[in-house]
Scaffold this motif. Sequence first.
Motif: not given
Length: 123
Positions: A89-95, A32-44, A116-120
Amino acid sequence: QVQLVESGGGLVQAGGSLRLSCTASGRIDNYNMAWFRQAPGKEREFVAMMIKISNTKYYADSVKGRFTISRDNAKNTLYLQMNSLRPEDTAVYFCAAESTWDGSYRQEQFHNWGQGTQVTVSS
């Protein structure tokens, strides 16, 4: 265990699009595959998930209708097509990958993560 490497992040203006890729070191058809993201100062947080075999897709309400998760098992790659991007939507995106699923979107059930990969998204 599988090694995951994300790519495709970058800087984009609001309203633009990006496609993220997550390439695995081995076969992903049993995960099972998923995407998560973590914005500055926030939880994933959960973004999207695709269940193995059935290929059922689930999305967070915040991205529904704008993001599309897909997978190419032959290429061992997971994708996240992101359209109509917003500054929030700005965050580091993790699979993430896991062979079992507890029926939730909890990140704790995933034991294989990329770096992770940064999306700004600029306004």
